[in-house]
Design a protein around this motif. Sequence first.
Motif, PDB file in Angstrom:
ATOM      1  N   ALA A  14       0.822  -1.209   0.000  1.00 46.54           N
ATOM      2  CA  ALA A  14       0.000   0.000   0.000  1.00 46.54           C
ATOM      3  C   ALA A  14       0.859   1.263   0.000  1.00 46.54           C
ATOM      4  CB  ALA A  14      -0.933  -0.006   1.215  1.00 46.54           C
ATOM      5  N   GLY A  15       1.904   1.262   0.830  1.00 43.49           N
ATOM      6  CA  GLY A  15       2.756   2.443   0.900  1.00 43.49           C
ATOM      7  C   GLY A  15       3.642   2.626  -0.308  1.00 43.49           C
ATOM      8  N   SER A  16       3.928   1.528  -1.017  1.00 46.36           N
ATOM      9  CA  SER A  16       4.850   1.612  -2.150  1.00 46.36           C
ATOM     10  C   SER A  16       4.305   2.458  -3.289  1.00 46.36           C
ATOM     11  CB  SER A  16       5.165   0.205  -2.668  1.00 46.36           C
ATOM     12  OG  SER A  16       4.029  -0.383  -3.280  1.00 46.36           O
ATOM     13  N   PHE A  17       2.994   2.557  -3.429  1.00 45.55           N
ATOM     14  CA  PHE A  17       2.427   3.314  -4.544  1.00 45.55           C
ATOM     15  C   PHE A  17       2.710   4.807  -4.428  1.00 45.55           C
ATOM     16  CE2 PHE A  17      -0.305  -0.523  -4.561  1.00 45.55           C
ATOM     17  CZ  PHE A  17       0.018  -0.960  -5.843  1.00 45.55           C
ATOM     18  N   GLY A  18       3.064   5.249  -3.234  1.00 38.48           N
ATOM     19  CA  GLY A  18       3.421   6.647  -3.084  1.00 38.48           C
ATOM     20  C   GLY A  18       4.859   6.883  -2.682  1.00 38.48           C
ATOM     21  N   GLY A  19       5.478   5.875  -2.009  1.00 37.32           N
ATOM     22  CA  GLY A  19       6.789   6.113  -1.427  1.00 37.32           C
ATOM     23  C   GLY A  19       7.937   5.361  -2.059  1.00 37.32           C
ATOM     24  N   ALA A  20       7.661   4.389  -2.949  1.00 32.08           N
ATOM     25  CA  ALA A  20       8.732   3.571  -3.520  1.00 32.08           C
ATOM     26  C   ALA A  20       9.227   4.182  -4.829  1.00 32.08           C
ATOM     27  CB  ALA A  20       8.236   2.141  -3.712  1.00 32.08           C
ATOM     28  N   GLY A  21       9.845   3.365  -5.666  1.00 29.42           N
ATOM     29  CA  GLY A  21      10.398   3.851  -6.933  1.00 29.42           C
ATOM     30  C   GLY A  21       9.311   3.971  -7.987  1.00 29.42           C
ATOM     31  N   VAL A  22       8.384   4.894  -7.800  1.00 32.53           N
ATOM     32  CA  VAL A  22       7.224   5.027  -8.682  1.00 32.53           C
ATOM     33  C   VAL A  22       7.657   5.587 -10.035  1.00 32.53           C
ATOM     34  CG1 VAL A  22       5.616   5.313  -6.781  1.00 32.53           C
ATOM     35  CG2 VAL A  22       6.720   7.315  -7.759  1.00 32.53           C
ATOM     36  N   ILE A  66       3.548  -7.315  -7.146  1.00 28.63           N
ATOM     37  CA  ILE A  66       2.905  -6.222  -7.896  1.00 28.63           C
ATOM     38  C   ILE A  66       3.267  -4.845  -7.342  1.00 28.63           C
ATOM     39  CG2 ILE A  66       0.993  -7.634  -8.712  1.00 28.63           C
ATOM     40  CD1 ILE A  66      -0.702  -6.450  -6.456  1.00 28.63           C
ATOM     41  N   THR A  67       4.256  -4.772  -6.465  1.00 29.99           N
ATOM     42  CA  THR A  67       4.641  -3.456  -5.951  1.00 29.99           C
ATOM     43  C   THR A  67       5.501  -2.713  -6.975  1.00 29.99           C
ATOM     44  OG1 THR A  67       6.686  -4.267  -4.940  1.00 29.99           O
ATOM     45  CG2 THR A  67       4.714  -4.282  -3.564  1.00 29.99           C
ATOM     46  N   PRO A  68       5.474  -1.379  -6.927  1.00 30.45           N
ATOM     47  CA  PRO A  68       6.549  -0.641  -7.607  1.00 30.45           C
ATOM     48  C   PRO A  68       7.883  -1.034  -6.980  1.00 30.45           C
ATOM     49  CG  PRO A  68       4.762   0.830  -6.957  1.00 30.45           C
ATOM     50  CD  PRO A  68       4.489  -0.484  -6.295  1.00 30.45           C
ATOM     51  N   PRO A  69       8.991  -0.822  -7.679  1.00 28.12           N
ATOM     52  CA  PRO A  69      10.294  -1.209  -7.124  1.00 28.12           C
ATOM     53  C   PRO A  69      10.523  -0.620  -5.729  1.00 28.12           C
ATOM     54  CG  PRO A  69      10.518  -0.577  -9.415  1.00 28.12           C
ATOM     55  CD  PRO A  69       9.114  -0.256  -9.029  1.00 28.12           C
ATOM     56  N   LEU A  70      10.925  -1.474  -4.800  1.00 22.35           N
ATOM     57  CA  LEU A  70      11.106  -1.077  -3.403  1.00 22.35           C
ATOM     58  C   LEU A  70      12.583  -0.879  -3.081  1.00 22.35           C
ATOM     59  CD1 LEU A  70       8.557  -3.358  -1.511  1.00 22.35           C
ATOM     60  CD2 LEU A  70       8.640  -0.870  -1.381  1.00 22.35           C
ATOM     61  N   PHE A  71      12.911   0.276  -2.510  1.00 25.71           N
ATOM     62  CA  PHE A  71      14.249   0.605  -2.025  1.00 25.71           C
ATOM     63  C   PHE A  71      15.297   0.591  -3.147  1.00 25.71           C
ATOM     64  CE2 PHE A  71      11.946  -0.613   1.743  1.00 25.71           C
ATOM     65  CZ  PHE A  71      12.388   0.280   2.707  1.00 25.71           C
ATOM     66  N   THR A  72      14.877   0.714  -4.379  1.00 26.19           N
ATOM     67  CA  THR A  72      15.797   0.723  -5.509  1.00 26.19           C
ATOM     68  C   THR A  72      15.030   1.095  -6.772  1.00 26.19           C
ATOM     69  OG1 THR A  72      17.333  -0.643  -6.807  1.00 26.19           O
ATOM     70  CG2 THR A  72      15.368  -1.706  -5.985  1.00 26.19           C
ATOM     71  N   ARG A  73      15.764   1.502  -7.806  1.00 24.26           N
ATOM     72  CA  ARG A  73      15.187   1.692  -9.132  1.00 24.26           C
ATOM     73  C   ARG A  73      15.967   0.887 -10.175  1.00 24.26           C
ATOM     74  NH1 ARG A  73      11.676   6.117  -9.258  1.00 24.26           N
ATOM     75  NH2 ARG A  73      11.798   6.144 -11.537  1.00 24.26           N
ATOM     76  N   ASP A  74      16.741  -0.093  -9.710  1.00 25.28           N
ATOM     77  CA  ASP A  74      17.628  -0.828 -10.613  1.00 25.28           C
ATOM     78  C   ASP A  74      16.880  -1.562 -11.716  1.00 25.28           C
ATOM     79  OD1 ASP A  74      19.747   0.075  -9.177  1.00 25.28           O
ATOM     80  OD2 ASP A  74      20.486  -1.892  -8.552  1.00 25.28           O
ATOM     81  N   VAL A  75      15.659  -2.006 -11.429  1.00 29.55           N
ATOM     82  CA  VAL A  75      14.934  -2.767 -12.440  1.00 29.55           C
ATOM     83  C   VAL A  75      14.679  -1.928 -13.688  1.00 29.55           C
ATOM     84  CG1 VAL A  75      12.622  -2.202 -11.546  1.00 29.55           C
ATOM     85  CG2 VAL A  75      12.981  -4.324 -12.817  1.00 29.55           C
ATOM     86  N   TYR A  76      14.549  -0.625 -13.526  1.00 27.28           N
ATOM     87  CA  TYR A  76      14.369   0.234 -14.706  1.00 27.28           C
ATOM     88  C   TYR A  76      15.643   0.254 -15.551  1.00 27.28           C
ATOM     89  CZ  TYR A  76      10.293   1.909 -12.065  1.00 27.28           C
ATOM     90  OH  TYR A  76       9.114   1.993 -11.372  1.00 27.28           O
ATOM     91  N   SER A  77      16.790   0.181 -14.883  1.00 27.03           N
ATOM     92  CA  SER A  77      18.061   0.087 -15.627  1.00 27.03           C
ATOM     93  C   SER A  77      18.131  -1.230 -16.378  1.00 27.03           C
ATOM     94  CB  SER A  77      19.246   0.202 -14.673  1.00 27.03           C
ATOM     95  OG  SER A  77      19.282   1.461 -14.031  1.00 27.03           O
ATOM     96  N   TYR A  78      17.705  -2.341 -15.731  1.00 27.60           N
ATOM     97  CA  TYR A  78      17.693  -3.628 -16.421  1.00 27.60           C
ATOM     98  C   TYR A  78      16.871  -3.544 -17.704  1.00 27.60           C
ATOM     99  CZ  TYR A  78      18.894  -5.548 -11.742  1.00 27.60           C
ATOM    100  OH  TYR A  78      19.456  -5.828 -10.529  1.00 27.60           O
ATOM    101  N   LEU A  79      15.683  -2.942 -17.576  1.00 28.10           N
ATOM    102  CA  LEU A  79      14.795  -2.849 -18.731  1.00 28.10           C
ATOM    103  C   LEU A  79      15.393  -1.945 -19.811  1.00 28.10           C
ATOM    104  CD1 LEU A  79      11.401  -2.518 -16.816  1.00 28.10           C
ATOM    105  CD2 LEU A  79      12.295  -4.551 -17.972  1.00 28.10           C
TER     106      LEU A  79
END
Length: 538
Positions: free
Chosen positions: A61-69, A138-151
């Motif tokens: 729930a918190g990830s939609f506003g606080g994670a790597g959105v 199904i969360t946005p990336p948590l505590f990182t944005r590395d997955v966007y680099s992978y993509l």
Amino acid sequence: MPPSPPSRPDAPAEAHRARRGADAAIPNPDSAGRDQSTPHRRRLPLRTIALGTIGSLLLLAGSFGGAGVLVHDPILGSGPLSAMRYGHGRDLALAVLYTGFGVLVWAWVRLGRGVLAQLVDARGVLAATAAWILPMLITPPLFTRDVYSYLGQGLLALHGIDPYSVGPSTLTGPIPDNVHPTWQTTPAPYGPLFMGIAKGVILIAGDGMISSVIVMRLVLLCGLVMLIFALPGLVRELGGRLPVALWLVAASPMTVVHLVGGPHNDMLMIGLLALGTLLMLRGKHAGGIALVTLAMTIKATAGVALPFLVWIWAARLPGGRWERLLRAGAASVAIFVPVFAATMALAKVGFGWLPALSAPGMIVNYLSAPTGVGQAVHSLVSLFVEVDRGPFVDVGRALGSLALAGVLIWQWWQAQDGGTTAVRRAAIALLAAALLSPVVLPWYLTWGLALGCALRWTPRALSYVVGSSVALVLAYYPDGEQAMYNWPFVAVGIGAAVLAGLSLVRFDPLGLNRLRRGAADPAEFDGIGPAPRGSTKS
């Protein structure tokens, strides 16, 4: 009068016994991988599983506003829910997210107490792992944005552009737009197999950001499945306990939050590494070398383990030590070269990833011991004269690299008996590679634990892992930015880490129960608690 009800296994009593023997190794399993002293009937720790699931749902729930959105979020981009991304709405989302993390850690520690008291078996740990991971899918990336680099790197490869020579900013679109600024122009530091996987994810999911992240997460989750599949065999070979091993590397917040919630390709690497090591211990040497080579084509770190595995093969050959080593080494190279070449050919990339391995060096933080020493010396010198930080960090990293080389050589030399000795030394080497590298990121702790979890552990040593795991997760903010120079936040994180570590081996480490009741009265562990009044405790 009716007879007194029979006494039940007393979890707090077991916990106290574990505390009194905090330096004693956990008992060995029998030949079937079960603890000989374990009660015959054990329930699933339903309360603990539910508690951790609540924590995961709060993280979701918190990830939609606080994670790597996403920069342009199709779900939260407009409408009333968009308030979660800004101002007080984001503050509330972060509060929910951190609360969820705290609840998840609480559940993990409770589960660990049950494992140490031999009230929770592998089935219970696996049930908890599955329940806690499910919301993370199904969360946005948590505590990182590395997955966007992978993509972004996979998108480059899909367009026929060498991801080892340019960064994602070469292209335009939603995927490059969401890559962290640090990595926009940075070549990929990952192996050819992972570049092929990233390309395949883009082929399957297209350029839809949400679907691409979920597909990548599911693909990387195969690594955790391989690790869990390998652990029963590794535990039997290395003398540990399966519930402890699963609790350490599958149910851990480091896995749930970082490896799955992140997600990180380390999860796939350690799965291949663990499975390959098991094959080596079982005498299937060619398959073991091939799998660990594949792990290296995900992330180069797995290559640290290969020389140790050669000793396992050499120990089973006839002849003198050097003759055996030469023969096993030659056979290993004969397997390594074609497997590595095949992955490069299939991914259609070259050797550019080798110089790109230095790319993470632009990150400077004190999680790396050599970098931290360089920073500390610079801070001390800066009290007297203004100087640039760079040379101090460079010297610290150079000394750290020398120390790491010395540790690796020494551990390798001590592993010449092969067998479990070589695996134990490999686990130490992987841990040293994580701690002494120029750059250390929190999930690097899982490298050594992938093998080390199958060894025998004392409760006190496990408490250090608990504390380290909590501190490392909290070293970064949920959006992936580092939090290590926010000193009040760091102090709170260290306090939480110490409390979590102590809670594994001490019931009520803050003494709150004593203050409230005047004496310790431990709460029940999932209904398996103090014996009823009038019964006789065994």
